[in-house]
Design a protein around this motif. Structure first.
Motif, PDB file in Angstrom:
ATOM      1  N   UNK A 111     105.209  58.654  30.860  1.00  0.00           N
ATOM      2  CA  UNK A 111     104.802  57.337  31.366  1.00  0.00           C
ATOM      3  C   UNK A 111     103.316  57.369  31.694  1.00  0.00           C
ATOM      4  N   UNK A 112     102.580  56.361  31.236  1.00  0.00           N
ATOM      5  CA  UNK A 112     101.135  56.285  31.460  1.00  0.00           C
ATOM      6  C   UNK A 112     100.793  54.883  31.936  1.00  0.00           C
ATOM      7  N   UNK A 113      99.984  54.814  32.993  1.00  0.00           N
ATOM      8  CA  UNK A 113      99.460  53.543  33.476  1.00  0.00           C
ATOM      9  C   UNK A 113      97.936  53.584  33.403  1.00  0.00           C
ATOM     10  N   UNK A 114      97.329  52.424  33.188  1.00  0.00           N
ATOM     11  CA  UNK A 114      95.867  52.341  33.100  1.00  0.00           C
ATOM     12  C   UNK A 114      95.403  51.081  33.827  1.00  0.00           C
ATOM     13  N   UNK A 115      94.194  51.165  34.415  1.00  0.00           N
ATOM     14  CA  UNK A 115      93.587  49.987  35.043  1.00  0.00           C
ATOM     15  C   UNK A 115      92.069  50.134  35.001  1.00  0.00           C
ATOM     16  N   UNK A 116      91.390  49.003  35.125  1.00  0.00           N
ATOM     17  CA  UNK A 116      89.929  48.984  35.228  1.00  0.00           C
ATOM     18  C   UNK A 116      89.580  48.915  36.710  1.00  0.00           C
ATOM     19  N   UNK A 117      88.842  49.917  37.209  1.00  0.00           N
ATOM     20  CA  UNK A 117      88.495  49.906  38.633  1.00  0.00           C
ATOM     21  C   UNK A 117      87.063  49.445  38.879  1.00  0.00           C
ATOM     22  N   UNK A 118      86.229  49.428  37.830  1.00  0.00           N
ATOM     23  CA  UNK A 118      84.877  48.864  37.930  1.00  0.00           C
ATOM     24  C   UNK A 118      84.383  48.638  36.515  1.00  0.00           C
ATOM     25  N   UNK A 119      83.221  48.052  36.397  1.00  0.00           N
ATOM     26  CA  UNK A 119      82.666  47.799  35.078  1.00  0.00           C
ATOM     27  C   UNK A 119      82.452  49.115  34.343  1.00  0.00           C
ATOM     28  N   UNK A 120      83.131  49.276  33.224  1.00  0.00           N
ATOM     29  CA  UNK A 120      82.975  50.484  32.422  1.00  0.00           C
ATOM     30  C   UNK A 120      83.772  51.680  32.907  1.00  0.00           C
ATOM     31  N   UNK A 121      84.570  51.543  33.989  1.00  0.00           N
ATOM     32  CA  UNK A 121      85.341  52.685  34.487  1.00  0.00           C
ATOM     33  C   UNK A 121      86.831  52.373  34.437  1.00  0.00           C
ATOM     34  N   UNK A 122      87.569  53.241  33.728  1.00  0.00           N
ATOM     35  CA  UNK A 122      89.021  53.104  33.620  1.00  0.00           C
ATOM     36  C   UNK A 122      89.690  54.280  34.318  1.00  0.00           C
ATOM     37  N   UNK A 123      90.891  53.997  34.836  1.00  0.00           N
ATOM     38  CA  UNK A 123      91.677  55.019  35.525  1.00  0.00           C
ATOM     39  C   UNK A 123      93.023  55.115  34.823  1.00  0.00           C
ATOM     40  N   UNK A 124      93.403  56.328  34.415  1.00  0.00           N
ATOM     41  CA  UNK A 124      94.701  56.580  33.792  1.00  0.00           C
ATOM     42  C   UNK A 124      95.550  57.413  34.743  1.00  0.00           C
ATOM     43  N   UNK A 150      98.899  63.355  37.115  1.00  0.00           N
ATOM     44  CA  UNK A 150      97.571  63.569  36.532  1.00  0.00           C
ATOM     45  C   UNK A 150      96.804  62.256  36.556  1.00  0.00           C
ATOM     46  N   UNK A 151      95.553  62.333  37.025  1.00  0.00           N
ATOM     47  CA  UNK A 151      94.676  61.166  37.081  1.00  0.00           C
ATOM     48  C   UNK A 151      93.444  61.489  36.235  1.00  0.00           C
ATOM     49  N   UNK A 152      93.085  60.572  35.350  1.00  0.00           N
ATOM     50  CA  UNK A 152      91.881  60.711  34.530  1.00  0.00           C
ATOM     51  C   UNK A 152      91.002  59.491  34.773  1.00  0.00           C
ATOM     52  N   UNK A 153      89.731  59.742  35.086  1.00  0.00           N
ATOM     53  CA  UNK A 153      88.749  58.671  35.263  1.00  0.00           C
ATOM     54  C   UNK A 153      87.745  58.776  34.122  1.00  0.00           C
TER      55      UNK A 153
END
Length: 199
Positions: free
Chosen positions: A13-26, A35-38
């Motif tokens: 299972x993978x979730x993704x969101x945009x936390x700022x301009x040009x920055x994504x969080x998985x 596991x968190x990937x920025x």
């Protein structure tokens, strides 16, 4: 307590969101690990940081909250609630949530896979460098300076060549080598200091 299914069709299972301009969080979890990937993307550069946390299996989908204190990931797990704080590209476990009266929930969407280094979008190419314009000749009195060439009076010098007279028609003198006074090519003595010229 119901555990959240960890795999759909063999994929974690993978979730993704945009936390700022040009920055994504998985976000993903497998077994006991979250596991968190920025990924931070900007023209000409890209940064990725990742961190795994032993949280236990999720019992609910995660939540991502934006507060004045930063970005917080809240996880409900089989071992109790867990909090991960995101500050820029730094990912760290937090002991508890700060007061969240002004917190905003960031929308998470499901993603097919976690990005690996090979799956990060390619960098935008930098624009080609513009060649520098040719240097204009520099003129100071009877001295001129051009790229790879210099002239002073009747003498000239080119890159890789010795200083030679500009004309090979015989000895020419424009100034006295002793006092610098102007002289004529036919003069045998300097009228100013009396220096004798070689024939």
């Amino acid at each position: 307590m119901r555990m959240l299914e960890t795999r759909w069709g063999g994929n974690a299972m993978v979730y993704v969101c945009d936390i700022s301009t040009g920055q994504k969080l998985y976000l993903t979890f497998q077994g006991e690990q979250t596991t968190v990937i920025s990924i931070l993307s900007a023209p000409g550069q890209q940064q990725q940081s990742s961190q795994s946390f032993r949280t236990g299996a999720w019992t609910e989908p995660p939540q991502v909250l934006r507060s004045p204190q930063g970005i917080f990931i809240t996880l409900q797990t089989a071992q109790g609630p867990r909090v991960i704080q995101v500050q820029g590209q730094t990912l760290q476990a937090a002991s508890s949530l700060p007061p969240l009266q002004q917190a905003e929930q960031i929308q998470l969407t499901e993603a097919a896979t976690m990005p690996g280094l090979s799956e990060i979008p390619p960098l935008e190419p930098l624009p080609p460098m513009t060649p520098l314009p040719a240097m204009p000749p520099l003129q100071m009195g009877n001295m001129s300076l051009k790229p790879m060439e210099m002239r002073m009076g009747n003498m000239e010098m080119r890159m890789g060549q010795p200083l030679t007279p500009a004309a090979q028609t015989g000895p020419r003198r424009n100034f006295c080598s002793q006092c610098g006074a102007p002289v004529q090519p036919s003069d045998r003595f300097c009228s100013s200091c009396g220096h004798q010229f070689d024939p």
